[in-house]
Design a protein around this motif. Structure first.
Motif, PDB file in Angstrom:
ATOM      1  N   ALA A   1       0.834  -1.203   0.000  1.00  0.00           N
ATOM      2  CA  ALA A   1       0.000   0.000   0.000  1.00  0.00           C
ATOM      3  C   ALA A   1       0.871   1.257   0.000  1.00  0.00           C
ATOM      4  O   ALA A   1       0.562   2.236  -0.693  1.00  0.00           O
TER       5      ALA A   1
ATOM      6  N   ARG B   1       2.230   1.882  -3.549  1.00  0.00           N
ATOM      7  CA  ARG B   1       1.214   2.433  -4.449  1.00  0.00           C
ATOM      8  C   ARG B   1       0.896   3.884  -4.076  1.00  0.00           C
ATOM      9  O   ARG B   1       0.713   4.731  -4.953  1.00  0.00           O
ATOM     10  N   TRP B   2       0.811   4.130  -2.769  1.00  0.00           N
ATOM     11  CA  TRP B   2       0.536   5.487  -2.305  1.00  0.00           C
ATOM     12  C   TRP B   2       1.668   6.425  -2.718  1.00  0.00           C
ATOM     13  O   TRP B   2       1.437   7.553  -3.154  1.00  0.00           O
TER      14      TRP B   2
ATOM     15  N   TYR C   1      -5.217   4.632   2.804  1.00  0.00           N
ATOM     16  CA  TYR C   1      -6.214   3.631   3.194  1.00  0.00           C
ATOM     17  C   TYR C   1      -6.836   2.970   1.965  1.00  0.00           C
ATOM     18  O   TYR C   1      -7.101   1.760   1.955  1.00  0.00           O
TER      19      TYR C   1
ATOM     20  N   MET D   1      -5.404   2.597  -0.998  1.00  0.00           N
ATOM     21  CA  MET D   1      -4.407   1.695  -1.587  1.00  0.00           C
ATOM     22  C   MET D   1      -4.304   0.399  -0.795  1.00  0.00           C
ATOM     23  O   MET D   1      -4.132  -0.680  -1.358  1.00  0.00           O
ATOM     24  N   PHE D   2      -4.426   0.504   0.536  1.00  0.00           N
ATOM     25  CA  PHE D   2      -4.378  -0.701   1.374  1.00  0.00           C
ATOM     26  C   PHE D   2      -5.565  -1.607   1.084  1.00  0.00           C
ATOM     27  O   PHE D   2      -5.411  -2.840   0.979  1.00  0.00           O
TER      28      PHE D   2
ATOM     29  N   ALA E   1      -5.033  -3.230  -2.375  1.00  0.00           N
ATOM     30  CA  ALA E   1      -4.014  -4.280  -2.301  1.00  0.00           C
ATOM     31  C   ALA E   1      -4.567  -5.536  -1.631  1.00  0.00           C
ATOM     32  O   ALA E   1      -4.281  -6.664  -2.056  1.00  0.00           O
ATOM     33  N   SER E   2      -5.391  -5.346  -0.595  1.00  0.00           N
ATOM     34  CA  SER E   2      -6.002  -6.481   0.091  1.00  0.00           C
ATOM     35  C   SER E   2      -6.965  -7.236  -0.823  1.00  0.00           C
ATOM     36  O   SER E   2      -6.981  -8.473  -0.848  1.00  0.00           O
TER      37      SER E   2
ATOM     38  N   SER F   1      -1.064  -1.081  -9.279  1.00  0.00           N
ATOM     39  CA  SER F   1      -0.780  -2.446  -8.873  1.00  0.00           C
ATOM     40  C   SER F   1       0.546  -2.943  -9.412  1.00  0.00           C
ATOM     41  O   SER F   1       1.014  -2.505 -10.453  1.00  0.00           O
TER      42      SER F   1
END
Length: 264
Positions: A105, A108-109, A134, A136-137, A140-141, A254
């Motif tokens: 994350a 990406r951030w 948040y 990006m997290f 990613a999840s 990504s």
């Protein structure tokens, strides 16, 4: 035989030093089940158990230093993976997964902040940047979940061909989470930024997929072909998820997408 620096758990012994109950361990060489890893003859005298199938030590790594085991795991040796998955009580896969997602994350951030210019007031910028992290997290999840779903779906569809034994969902999930440790290298790759950073990120992705491939093969005792197809199935579903997010213009950044030099 002394076992200085051993990393294996000490098994509970029954009469005569044998482990009571079902087989808890695996031979790291032939993958046959074993009752114990070693016997303790008191006064610090230990004897490593010899596998009845291959006539080799059940787990030679119980005498090895953890650093040596880690190096063998990085080299994707099946013996090291069997030691970690079957003969130790490592329960850090949940924390490791969370930390890897945070690393991804952050990458990406960082890409998103590096490619955008904002003239809004400082408070709004600070809030927007926090929300972007948040977001990006969460993305990613979702992508990692899609990757795992693709793997499990393929293995479920294959049915009896996937393993000699009944696949264990939690064991496979643990193997996948532990084998994703290569994502921790994302942070150094970003901190020490240079012209080859996009190439480094691609190599990290390849390394993680290779580790996942070996983890699936070891955990389920399946062929290399099925393990490779499982990883490709997961990667296909993950890539589809990335494309969906890109169509929604969520700015996913990504590691499945192609990194462009100008992004860095």
């Amino acid at each position: 035989m002394g076992t200085g620096g051993r990393s294996g758990p000490r098994p509970a012994k029954g009469a005569g030093g044998a482990v009571s109950g079902p087989c808890r361990y695996r031979c790291i060489e032939c993958n046959q089940e074993a009752w114990e890893l070693y016997r303790d003859y008191r006064h610090g005298v230990l004897k490593i158990t010899i596998c009845k199938s291959c006539q080799k030590p059940v787990d030679k790594y119980i005498e090895y230093d953890p650093v040596i085991i880690l190096i063998n795991a990085i080299l994707c040796k099946a013996q090291a993976y069997r030691h970690i998955l079957f003969n130790t009580k490592i329960n850090i896969h949940g924390k490791l997964c969370m930390f890897c997602l945070l690393c991804e994350a952050y990458l990406r951030w960082w890409q998103l902040q590096d490619s955008t210019q904002n003239t809004a007031p400082d408070d709004l910028i600070r809030y927007a940047k926090e929300w972007d992290f948040y977001r990006m997290f969460a993305i990613a999840s979702l992508e990692q979940t899609a990757f795992f779903i693709g793997i499990f779906t393929f293995l479920w569809a294959e049915g009896p061909r996937t393993a000699k034994r009944k696949p264990h969902f939690m064991l496979l999930l643990k193997a996948l989470l532990l084998s994703s440790y290569g994502k921790l290298l994302l942070i150094p790759a970003v901190i020490w930024e240079h012209d080859y950073t996009p190439l480094c990120l691609k190599l990290i992705k390849v390394f993680v997929l290779t580790s996942n491939f070996q983890a699936i093969r070891v955990a389920l005792s399946i062929s290399r072909k099925l393990s490779l197809l499982a990883v490709l199935s997961g990667l296909l579903l993950e890539s589809t998820t990335v494309c969906l997010f890109q169509r929604l213009e969520w700015g996913v950044g990504s590691d499945c997408a192609i990194y462009k030099p100008q992004d860095f």
